[in-house]
Design a protein around this motif. Structure first.
Motif, short mmCIF file in Angstrom:
data_model
loop_
_atom_site.label_atom_id
_atom_site.label_comp_id
_atom_site.label_asym_id
_atom_site.label_seq_id
_atom_site.Cartn_x
_atom_site.Cartn_y
_atom_site.Cartn_z
N LEU A 122 1.34 3.97 -3.10
CA LEU A 122 0.77 5.35 -2.90
C LEU A 122 2.10 6.19 -3.17
CD1 LEU A 122 -1.20 5.19 0.43
CD2 LEU A 122 -2.19 5.51 -1.90
N LEU B 148 2.09 8.99 -6.38
CA LEU B 148 2.23 10.37 -6.08
C LEU B 148 3.42 10.80 -6.91
CD1 LEU B 148 1.53 12.78 -4.45
CD2 LEU B 148 3.08 11.97 -2.72
N ILE C 21 -4.68 0.79 -5.75
CA ILE C 21 -4.07 -0.13 -4.60
C ILE C 21 -4.91 -1.49 -4.44
CG2 ILE C 21 -4.02 -0.22 -2.03
CD1 ILE C 21 -1.86 1.54 -3.47
N THR D 138 0.79 -1.30 0.07
CA THR D 138 0.15 -0.07 0.13
C THR D 138 0.92 1.29 -0.03
OG1 THR D 138 -1.78 -1.23 1.32
CG2 THR D 138 -1.72 1.22 1.34
N LEU E 82 -7.30 10.54 -5.51
CA LEU E 82 -8.10 9.52 -4.49
C LEU E 82 -8.52 8.39 -5.01
CD1 LEU E 82 -9.47 12.37 -1.94
CD2 LEU E 82 -6.98 10.83 -1.57
N GLY F 274 -6.04 6.48 -7.08
CA GLY F 274 -5.39 5.79 -6.00
C GLY F 274 -5.99 4.63 -5.38
#
Length: 415
Positions: free
Chosen positions: A106, A110, A156, A102, A149, A152
């Motif tokens: 991220l 990013l 994930i 995770t 968001l 993402g």
């Protein structure tokens, strides 16, 4: 590996120069001589300035398209070393594999978001300069955060699934992952109109009651189970014209942009809405999903073999620990980006077929070729869209038939 990077850089430089020379010079938008002075000739409904801006904007967006995917591929290749460092950081910070995956995912997402942020912002400035976009910086950042968001979270979840499948079926992971992707696509398609779309724009029932009655009457004749028509406040973001019918089954939603309400008259709106309803009636969303599922089956199989070869050939040089290594994510994204770019002509060819089918349905329901012609003349004018495109752009970016071809089709129904 350095030689590989040098070769990739040289290939991209030559490719970028060739595409720039092709797209930024020459007369790419000439219409056939026999159509000069007809309803398909932009000089009959657009000013010279509007035509020039439309062609210039098309060149810019096409160049951005043809450079962005190869640029992303090269960037992902260059980021393999950083990906390995992110993996090592995640493994130092957490013991549980799911937490490692995770935080790694991220961090990498990013980084990619930050690297491509200038491109997104530049295209926004271009659209604002040409008068297409009304989007403010606040809206830009708000949408960007929402995109990150949502994407993402989705990424994930997909990484968790991929890691789980890789451990249990290292030789068939591509097949299982493809099978799992099908219900996920259906789920997203079902929730998009009622959950995702309202996150970005405000929807309200259509205020024009007479128009609403006519649209619902058209929907009833088309067999669409709808009792409401929505308008969305897109004018705060754009000056372009659009409308759509999306959703599955009873979840169908008929939506008009407020710019469409402002710039088209009722007959023109009805031909546009009949087109959108044609997609629903002929189940184009299901055909599109089925076609996408077929293409993705081929893509997953090819990606599996390309991924396995690349990891075995260059994995030790990059510092990868095998095919199950989370640090190989850039390699998977690289392959997916290439597959998406390479398959664009096939996807667009299918899209143009169903768009023409929707035009046929529109004429079947309204028979008003004159209104359809006027509507698409206004769409070309307001959206700054050239009426025709060169074949290369049509193959890779043409999800709809050209406005010239559509006007030529509607001409036979002109009253």
């Amino acid at each position: 590996m350095k030689r590989l990077y040098v070769v990739v850089f040289i290939i991209f430089g030559v490719y970028a120069a060739a595409m720039s020379a092709y797209l930024l010079q020459g007369d790419l938008f000439r219409i056939p001589n026999e159509l000069v002075g007809t309803a398909a000739d932009p000089h009959t409904f657009m000013t010279n300035e509007e035509i020039s801006k439309a062609e210039s904007l098309s060149r810019i967006h096409s160049l951005a398209y043809f450079l962005s995917s190869p640029l992303q591929i090269g960037l992902l290749l260059a980021l393999m070393g950083i990906s390995v460092k992110f993996r090592d950081m995640a493994e130092r910070w957490f013991r549980k594999p799911i937490l490692q995956l995770t935080i790694y995912g991220l961090l990498f997402l990013l980084l990619m978001d930050v690297l491509f942020l200038p491109v997104d912002y530049l295209l926004l400035r271009v659209d604002r300069a040409y008068g297409i976009s009304n989007e403010t910086i606040g809206m830009f950042w708000g949408d960007h955060v929402k995109d990150f968001l949502i994407n993402g979270a989705g990424t994930i979840v997909m990484l968790w699934l991929l890691a789980w499948i890789l451990r249990r079926s290292p030789n068939r992971w591509w097949l299982w992952f493809w099978l799992i992707s099908i219900p996920l696509i259906l789920f997203v398609t079902f929730i998009q109109p009622v959950v995702l779309d309202p996150l970005y724009n405000d929807f309200q029932p259509l205020q024009n009651q007479a128009l609403k009655k006519d649209i619902l009457s058209l929907a009833a004749r088309s067999g669409i189970p709808a009792d409401q028509v929505y308008e969305v406040n897109m004018s705060e973001r754009t000056n372009a014209i659009n409308a759509y019918v999306n959703g599955i089954g009873g979840n169908a939603r008929i939506v008009l942009w407020d710019t469409t309400l402002q710039k088209l008259n009722e007959d023109e709106i009805l031909t546009v809405m009949a087109h959108e309803m044609g997609h629903y009636v002929e189940r184009h969303i299901y055909w599109g999903i089925a076609y996408g599922v077929l293409l993705s089956f081929i893509g997953f199989w090819l990606a599996f073999h390309a991924y396995r070869y690349a990891v075995r050939r260059w994995g030790p040089v990059w510092g990868l620990h095998g095919e199950k290594d989370m640090a190989a994510l850039p390699l998977l994204l690289l392959i997916a980006t290439f597959m998406s770019f390479a398959s664009a002509p096939a996807q667009n060819a299918f899209s143009r077929i169903i768009e023409h089918r929707a035009d046929i349905f529109s004429m079947k329901m309204t028979g008003d070729g004159s209104a359809a012609i006027k509507a698409f003349q206004k769409i070309a004018k307001e959206n700054l869209s050239p009426v025709t495109q060169p074949k290369l752009i049509e193959w890779f970016r043409g999800s709809h038939p050209s406005i010239l071809d559509r006007i030529a089709y509607f001409k036979q129904y002109e009253r």
